[in-house]
Design an enzyme around this catalytic site. Structure first.
Site, PDB file in Angstrom:
ATOM      1  N   TRP A  16       0.829  -1.205   0.000  1.00 22.04           N
ATOM      2  CA  TRP A  16       0.000   0.000   0.000  1.00 22.04           C
ATOM      3  C   TRP A  16       0.862   1.253   0.000  1.00 22.04           C
ATOM      4  CZ3 TRP A  16      -4.208  -1.372  -1.972  1.00 22.04           C
ATOM      5  CH2 TRP A  16      -4.852  -2.547  -1.589  1.00 22.04           C
ATOM      6  N   LYS A  72     -11.814  -1.971   6.712  1.00 23.42           N
ATOM      7  CA  LYS A  72     -10.937  -2.871   7.464  1.00 23.42           C
ATOM      8  C   LYS A  72     -11.433  -3.027   8.903  1.00 23.42           C
ATOM      9  CE  LYS A  72      -8.691  -3.231   3.759  1.00 23.42           C
ATOM     10  NZ  LYS A  72      -7.549  -2.527   3.261  1.00 23.42           N
ATOM     11  N   ASP A 112      -1.487   6.548   6.402  1.00 21.27           N
ATOM     12  CA  ASP A 112      -2.577   5.650   6.028  1.00 21.27           C
ATOM     13  C   ASP A 112      -2.793   4.698   7.204  1.00 21.27           C
ATOM     14  OD1 ASP A 112      -4.202   3.625   5.055  1.00 21.27           O
ATOM     15  OD2 ASP A 112      -2.990   3.196   3.280  1.00 21.27           O
TER      16      ASP A 112
END
Ligand SMILES: *Cc1c(COP(=O)(O)O)cnc(C)c1O
Length: 361
Positions: free
Chosen positions: A101, A195, A171
């Site tokens: 990511w 998530k 993030d």
């Protein structure tokens, strides 16, 4: 009806209580005669929902008054572009590469300016967090970017990098609301909610007010200007209204259950049950350097692809689902987000012990 123990990395398990409440309110939200997904986002009722969600989130994280909370769409991946568009004034920023990511965010930033790799753990398949105490940060960098919890590799920054005075952008998709965090240490944090917080389709951005300006990169679409969303209290256009409603319920569930300090304790307990077993097992082992282990995502392997596949299959048949590791890593991964009960982890470990015993005879 029977619910499984769902170890998916995302979209992931949500509190059963929240799902039941949402089901009860599905056809008639508190006497309105309609579902939340059928009502105007500009109605008084919806105003209460979105304002309530923000207030609960602010209380949970103790968000300082000079930070704005934005409820947006586009997933965490859209933020990979909106960060440079909004914050890369000098067209230069530093990125710490700790997994897929972070790498994707880094690649996206390169479209807009000079993205510099400050540190990386690619040499050991991202199984650790690199030393971030003295990074080659230069005066002309607009921000330093991290992915705080690496969903795929199971690492977490337990200490934030020294950014040498530059703003930190993080993030936090896969660790958001899993434990308390000091928002004032960041210029901006963001999370795709699927998530740990809610249904896919909503992302939450928390950004310091002074970073909200009209001075964005040329060509930035209106919908990607954070100031536009902040000025309109996340109602510039139709927000992901049902998703925000569910997030709001999860915030209330968190507050009812002792807030983030209690959640952290519970998450540490769950993680310890699993890591302790991985450390003593002769069949399974964790793949991450101990001091960098995530509380949320726990990757592990047997060392044999065949055995990994057998384990995943048998676990699934026994009601422990979505344990297959990410396609780029292999092995297994147990995501044990807030809504995974302690009992789910205890039962998983009991199942793993039984599997190990059977493999040894
Ligand atoms: C899942 C994930 C993303 C991507 O989220 P999308 O909403 O699918 O774009 C980004 N960062 C982290 C840390 C993630 O876990």
């Amino acid at each position: 009806m029977s619910r499984v123990y769902n170890f998916s990395a995302g979209p992931a398990v949500l509190p059963e209580e929240v799902l039941r409440e949402a089901a009860e309110e599905m056809l008639d939200y508190k006497g309105c005669g309609m579902s939340v997904m059928e009502m105007s986002h500009r109605s008084k009722v919806y105003d209460g929902i979105i304002k309530g969600a923000e207030a609960d989130l602010r209380a949970l994280l103790q968000i300082p008054d000079n930070y704005k909370v934005l409820f947006l769409q586009g997933g965490a991946s859209l933020v990979f572009a909106s960060v440079p568009m909004n914050l890369m004034k000098n067209r230069k920023a530093g990125y710490i590469l700790t997994g897929q990511w972070a790498k994707k965010a880094f690649a996206e930033a390169k479209i807009y300016g000079e993205a510099v790799e400050l540190a990386s753990s690619a040499d050991k398949t991202f199984s650790y967090i690199p030393d971030c105490s003295d990074l080659p940060i230069t005066e002309d960098m607009d921000y330093v970017y991290i992915c705080e919890n690496n969903t795929i590799y199971g690492t977490k920054f337990h200490k934030l990098p020294d950014t040498k005075g530059k703003i930190l952008v993080s993030d936090v998709s896969s660790c958001f609301l899993s434990e308390p965090m000091d928002i004032s240490a960041y210029g901006m944090v963001y999370a795709g909610v699927q998530k740990n917080v809610g249904p896919a389709g909503t992302q939450i951005v928390i950004i310091r007010e002074d970073l909200l300006t009209d001075d964005v990169l040329p060509g930035t679409p209106t919908m990607m200007k954070y100031k536009v969303h902040a000025d309109n209290d996340s109602l510039y256009n139709t927000p992901p209204s049902y998703g925000i409603y569910i997030c709001g319920k999860v915030f209330q569930w968190l507050r009812k259950n002792g807030g983030l300090t209690a959640m952290k304790e519970r998450n540490e307990k769950k993680a310890q049950i699993l890591y302790d077993y991985l450390d003593e097992s002769k069949l399974f082992r964790g793949t991450v350097r101990k001091e960098d282990r995530s509380l949320m995502n726990v990757p592990f392997v047997t060392g044999s692809e065949e055995l990994d596949a057998k384990f995943v299959k048998e676990a699934s048949a026994a009601g422990f689902v979505n344990l297959k590791g990410h396609r780029t890593v292999g092995g297994m991964r147990a995501s044990i987000y807030n809504a995974m009960p302690v009992e789910g982890v205890e039962k998983l470990v009991a199942f793993m012990k039984e599997f190990e015993k059977n493999e040894q005879v």
